[in-house]
Design an enzyme around this catalytic site. Structure first.
Site, PDB file in Angstrom:
ATOM      1  N   ASN A 208      58.880   4.635  24.706  1.00 29.63           N
ATOM      2  CA  ASN A 208      58.570   3.002  25.533  1.00 29.63           C
ATOM      3  C   ASN A 208      58.146   2.653  23.957  1.00 29.63           C
ATOM      4  O   ASN A 208      57.528   3.071  22.790  1.00 29.63           O
ATOM      5  CB  ASN A 208      57.561   3.414  26.845  1.00 29.63           C
ATOM      6  CG  ASN A 208      56.614   3.579  26.432  1.00 29.63           C
ATOM      7  OD1 ASN A 208      55.993   3.702  26.346  1.00 29.63           O
ATOM      8  ND2 ASN A 208      56.647   5.087  27.143  1.00 29.63           N
ATOM      9  N   LYS A 341      48.944   6.754  44.806  1.00 24.70           N
ATOM     10  CA  LYS A 341      48.702   8.389  43.414  1.00 24.70           C
ATOM     11  C   LYS A 341      46.819   8.777  43.907  1.00 24.70           C
ATOM     12  O   LYS A 341      47.224  10.199  43.472  1.00 24.70           O
ATOM     13  CB  LYS A 341      48.137   7.712  41.662  1.00 24.70           C
ATOM     14  CG  LYS A 341      49.593   6.587  41.599  1.00 24.70           C
ATOM     15  CD  LYS A 341      49.640   7.296  40.038  1.00 24.70           C
ATOM     16  CE  LYS A 341      50.688   6.371  39.546  1.00 24.70           C
ATOM     17  NZ  LYS A 341      51.350   7.176  38.845  1.00 24.70           N
TER      18      LYS A 341
HETATM   19  O1  C5P Z   1      53.963   4.836  38.012  1.00 18.47           O
HETATM   20  P1  C5P Z   1      53.522   4.303  37.401  1.00 18.47           P
HETATM   21  O2  C5P Z   1      54.626   4.823  35.751  1.00 18.47           O
HETATM   22  O3  C5P Z   1      53.286   2.649  36.552  1.00 18.47           O
HETATM   23  O4  C5P Z   1      51.423   4.142  36.852  1.00 18.47           O
HETATM   24  C1  C5P Z   1      50.972   4.773  35.557  1.00 18.47           C
HETATM   25  C2  C5P Z   1      49.380   5.561  35.572  1.00 18.47           C
HETATM   26  O5  C5P Z   1      49.768   6.705  35.978  1.00 18.47           O
HETATM   27  C3  C5P Z   1      48.819   5.612  34.392  1.00 18.47           C
HETATM   28  O6  C5P Z   1      47.663   5.428  34.358  1.00 18.47           O
HETATM   29  C4  C5P Z   1      49.911   6.455  33.334  1.00 18.47           C
HETATM   30  O7  C5P Z   1      49.204   6.948  32.374  1.00 18.47           O
HETATM   31  C5  C5P Z   1      50.047   7.382  34.788  1.00 18.47           C
HETATM   32  N1  C5P Z   1      51.390   8.672  34.577  1.00 18.47           N
HETATM   33  C6  C5P Z   1      50.925   9.833  35.024  1.00 18.47           C
HETATM   34  N2  C5P Z   1      52.508  10.704  34.629  1.00 18.47           N
HETATM   35  C7  C5P Z   1      53.796   9.908  34.832  1.00 18.47           C
HETATM   36  C8  C5P Z   1      53.423   8.270  35.165  1.00 18.47           C
HETATM   37  C9  C5P Z   1      52.645   7.208  34.848  1.00 18.47           C
HETATM   38  O8  C5P Z   1      50.108  10.372  34.531  1.00 18.47           O
HETATM   39  N3  C5P Z   1      54.754  10.708  35.197  1.00 18.47           N
END
Ligand code: C5P
Length: 398
Positions: A208, A341
């Site tokens: 990304n 979360k």
């Molecule tokens: O669900 P989303 O990707 O939007 O969540 C973003 C947050 O979760 C960020 O803090 C990112 O670093 C963390 N994250 C993570 N592991 C993932 C996806 C997101 O730690 N697989």
């Protein structure tokens, strides 16, 4: 001796040892005292007399020097400093330190010390790239050693590549950062940053646009307030900061492992843009173009690293902070994400392309906590990081 003001400098035997003279000069100029230890082979490159003259201190070279043992044993020597710096750190010294050997004064001091250790590797590019050195480096990072460099450049041996010792000014900066005391001194903080790369086959991956700029700025700001930072980074555009423990990873799984190995911690900040999906079965060889048929890729969900740590029953960091990059209804989505979360705070931002935030130098964030949301004005990612680091320091000291 002022606290936080003395380094034990171990000089091992590589051609870069000559740069340690400049390092001593810079450290002294910054008001940092230097107790020098030289390996016998280092003394072939620079004389103990020069090291002693520049540091203004006795140079220790041998474990079996009974006069030194009477005046100051190796155990005591390992404790006189606030930081142990190994510059240059040769492949051989790193290998012995990674194995916990204690066969000379330098390695005995490294084994006996309970003081943080900073190493500046210096060696030929092939020696640095060798899997054995990389393994030793990973082991040393796991043992808590921080690294500064090596840099890419031309080498004394005539080759070009990674393995050149960091410049004395960079090492001095990393030392200063490590010796800084502030409201976060003694606090361990894990920061994730950058994108992850999820392999499709040996040459292709899913990624990304995250540059790692916000996570890096945050690690710097936390370090500058005195925190002991473990920086777990995917392949980012921005170079990782000096004076923090850097763990480089590629995939979400590797990031998850590195984060759990970095615990326990007082706080964990998840600024990485982790890929939510990976390819279920990456191909072991390059996928060939097959006529007009496009390959069918099957995706699998990656672990949510943040949620896993935020919901730990045992050993959860006192403060867990997530980031939320959203393109619409930022506050509503981020608030829901915070509860889903289980983290304490969410730092939300609007990453629609017209904001220029993703990959840019500025950020406009809304901080979402248990007590509501707070929108901050648009400012540089550095200023956002400093404000967040200060907020983290205030919260951890409560
Ligand atoms: O669900 P989303 O990707 O939007 O969540 C973003 C947050 O979760 C960020 O803090 C990112 O670093 C963390 N994250 C993570 N592991 C993932 C996806 C997101 O730690 N697989």
């Amino acid at each position: 001796m002022a606290p936080g003001n003395r380094v034990l400098l171990i000089i091992s035997g590589g051609i870069a040892a000559y740069k340690s003279l400049e390092l001593i000069r810079l450290l002294k100029k910054s008001g940092i005292d230097v107790s020098p230890v030289m390996t016998p082979s280092a003394a072939e490159f620079v004389t103990p007399l020069s090291v002693s003259a520049l540091s203004g201190e006795k140079v220790y070279t041998s474990l079996f020097d009974l006069t030194d043992e009477a005046e100051m044993g190796h155990i005591q020597l390992s404790r006189v400093a606030d930081l142990v710096v190994v510059a240059p750190a040769t492949a051989h010294l790193m290998a012995r330190a990674a194995q916990g050997q204690a066969d000379d004064l330098a390695t005995t001091v490294l084994l006996a010390t309970d003081t943080p250790v900073l190493m500046a590797p210096a060696m030929n590019v092939r020696m640095w790239d060798h899997p054995a050195t990389q393994r030793n480096c990973e082991q040393l990072v796991r043992d808590g050693v921080q690294f500064v460099g090596p840099n890419k450049g031309s080498m004394a041996c005539g080759e070009y590549g990674s393995g050149r010792m960091a410049e004395p000014s960079e090492i001095c900066q990393a030392v200063q950062a490590r010796l800084t005391t502030g409201p976060l001194t003694g606090k361990k903080i894990v920061v994730t940053s950058g994108p992850t790369h999820e392999p499709i086959d040996p040459v292709r991956y899913i990624a990304n646009r995250s540059s790692g700029a916000q996570g890096t700025a945050l690690a710097v700001a936390l370090r500058d307030l005195g925190a002991d930072v473990t920086f777990v980074t995917g392949p980012a555009d921005v170079a990782p900061p000096q004076g923090v423990r850097v763990v480089s990873v590629q995939t979400a799984f590797e990031m998850q492992l590195a984060v759990s190995e970095a615990l326990p911690a007082d706080a964990a900040i998840f600024a990485a843009a982790v890929s939510d999906f990976r390819i279920a079965q990456p191909n072991s060889s390059k996928i060939k173009k097959d006529g007009d048929a496009a390959p069918q890729l099957e995706f699998a969900l990656n672990p949510d690293i943040l949620a896993g740590i935020a919901q730990l029953q045992d050993g959860r960091p006192g403060l867990v902070v997530g980031f939320a990059a959203e393109t619409d209804d930022v506050i509503a989505h981020a608030t829901a994400k915070r509860s889903r979360k289980g983290c304490d705070w969410i730092v939300a931002n609007d990453v629609r392309p017209d904001t220029g935030i993703m990959g840019g130098t500025e950020n406009a964030v809304t901080l979402i906590t248990a007590s509501g949301s707070e929108s901050w004005p648009r400012m540089s990612k550095t200023a956002v990081a400093q404000a967040l680091a200060q907020r983290i320091a205030d919260t951890l000291s409560e």
